[in-house]
Design a protein around this motif. Structure first.
Motif, PDB file in Angstrom:
ATOM      1  N   ASN A 148       0.838  -1.188   0.000  1.00 13.71           N
ATOM      2  CA  ASN A 148       0.000   0.000   0.000  1.00 13.71           C
ATOM      3  C   ASN A 148       0.880   1.248   0.000  1.00 13.71           C
ATOM      4  O   ASN A 148       2.067   1.184   0.350  1.00 13.71           O
ATOM      5  N   THR A 207      -3.218  -0.985   6.738  1.00 14.62           N
ATOM      6  CA  THR A 207      -2.083  -1.863   6.467  1.00 14.62           C
ATOM      7  C   THR A 207      -1.789  -2.756   7.658  1.00 14.62           C
ATOM      8  O   THR A 207      -1.581  -3.969   7.518  1.00 14.62           O
ATOM      9  N   ALA A 261       3.414  -0.994   3.891  1.00 10.98           N
ATOM     10  CA  ALA A 261       3.154   0.309   3.278  1.00 10.98           C
ATOM     11  C   ALA A 261       4.462   1.030   2.999  1.00 10.98           C
ATOM     12  O   ALA A 261       5.421   0.933   3.770  1.00 10.98           O
TER      13      ALA A 261
END
Length: 233
Positions: free
Chosen positions: A119, A148, A164
């Motif tokens: 992400n 996340t 992330a």
């Protein structure tokens, strides 16, 4: 170190522009089978379209090894000028778009057994940038970090790692428009950066390659800042 992603099926959203485009190019160069999704292919904010798109990919390939959630939309305005419509559109474009893609891909990520979801949060999830009217964007990217961590917990029993990357200011078509609209913005960004230059999509993509690779097999629920040191002080 070439072919670090050989044999992996990687789905990259937002693949036509910016960071997503940079990830698609470098993932392919590292041996991944890349399926790029952009607005012309699928409206990822349409629940049915997103589900159908990932079902086709999963049926074609039998699994998804990597999901890169690079697609995003944000409206920028000061609080007093921000319409509720644009606030909601930004949260959809920062959060819903990650949720719908991850949920649609989840059965195929489970089928991989060693999957990686990447992400994109932002330096703006940690600090305000003077002169930048980024209220909705900051809220959305802060939410991505929370998502996340939760997805990492839910994915761990299935061999799905979720991490992330928080980019700093990266040169893309969208950020070039901001730079043109506000000539002082680049100086404000560089004043905050330890490294006194702006990043390119490839700078982020190499971090994503590592997270997607088996080199990062022990890494989940992590946030990796790639921001020229901007959030370190």
């Amino acid at each position: 170190m070439a072919e670090r992603l050989a044999g992996k099926v990687a789905v990259i959203t937002g693949a036509a522009n910016g960071i997503g485009k940079g990830c698609a190019a470098i993932f392919a160069s590292e041996g991944a089978t890349v399926i790029g999704i952009d607005r012309d292919d699928c409206d990822l904010l349409d629940e049915a379209q997103a589900a159908a798109c990932f079902a086709r990919i999963g049926e074609d390939h039998g699994r998804i090894d990597v999901l890169v959630n690079a697609a995003a939309f944000a409206a920028f305005a000061w609080l007093e000028d921000m319409s509720y419509q644009n606030w909601r559109a930004t949260l959809a474009g920062e959060l819903d778009i990650v949720f719908l893609a991850a949920r649609a891909a989840w059965p195929w990520l489970k089928a991989s057994g060693t999957a990686s979801v990447i992400n994109f949060a932002s330096a703006n999830a940690h600090h305000a940038l003077p002169g930048s009217p980024a209220l909705a964007h900051c809220a959305g990217k802060g939410g991505v970090l929370a998502m996340t961590r939760q997805l990492a917990m839910e994915g761990a029993p299935h061999g799905i790692r979720v991490n992330a990357i928080s980019p700093g200011f990266i040169r893309t078509a969208a950020t070039r428009a901001h730079l043109q609209a506000d000539p002082a913005l680049e100086r404000q960004v560089l004043d905050k950066n330890m490294l006194k230059f702006l990043g390119e999509p490839e700078d982020i993509a190499w971090g994503a390659v590592w997270l997607a690779s088996d080199e990062a097999r022990y890494v989940t629920a992590a946030e990796i800042p790639i921001d020229a040191g901007a959030t370190a002080w």
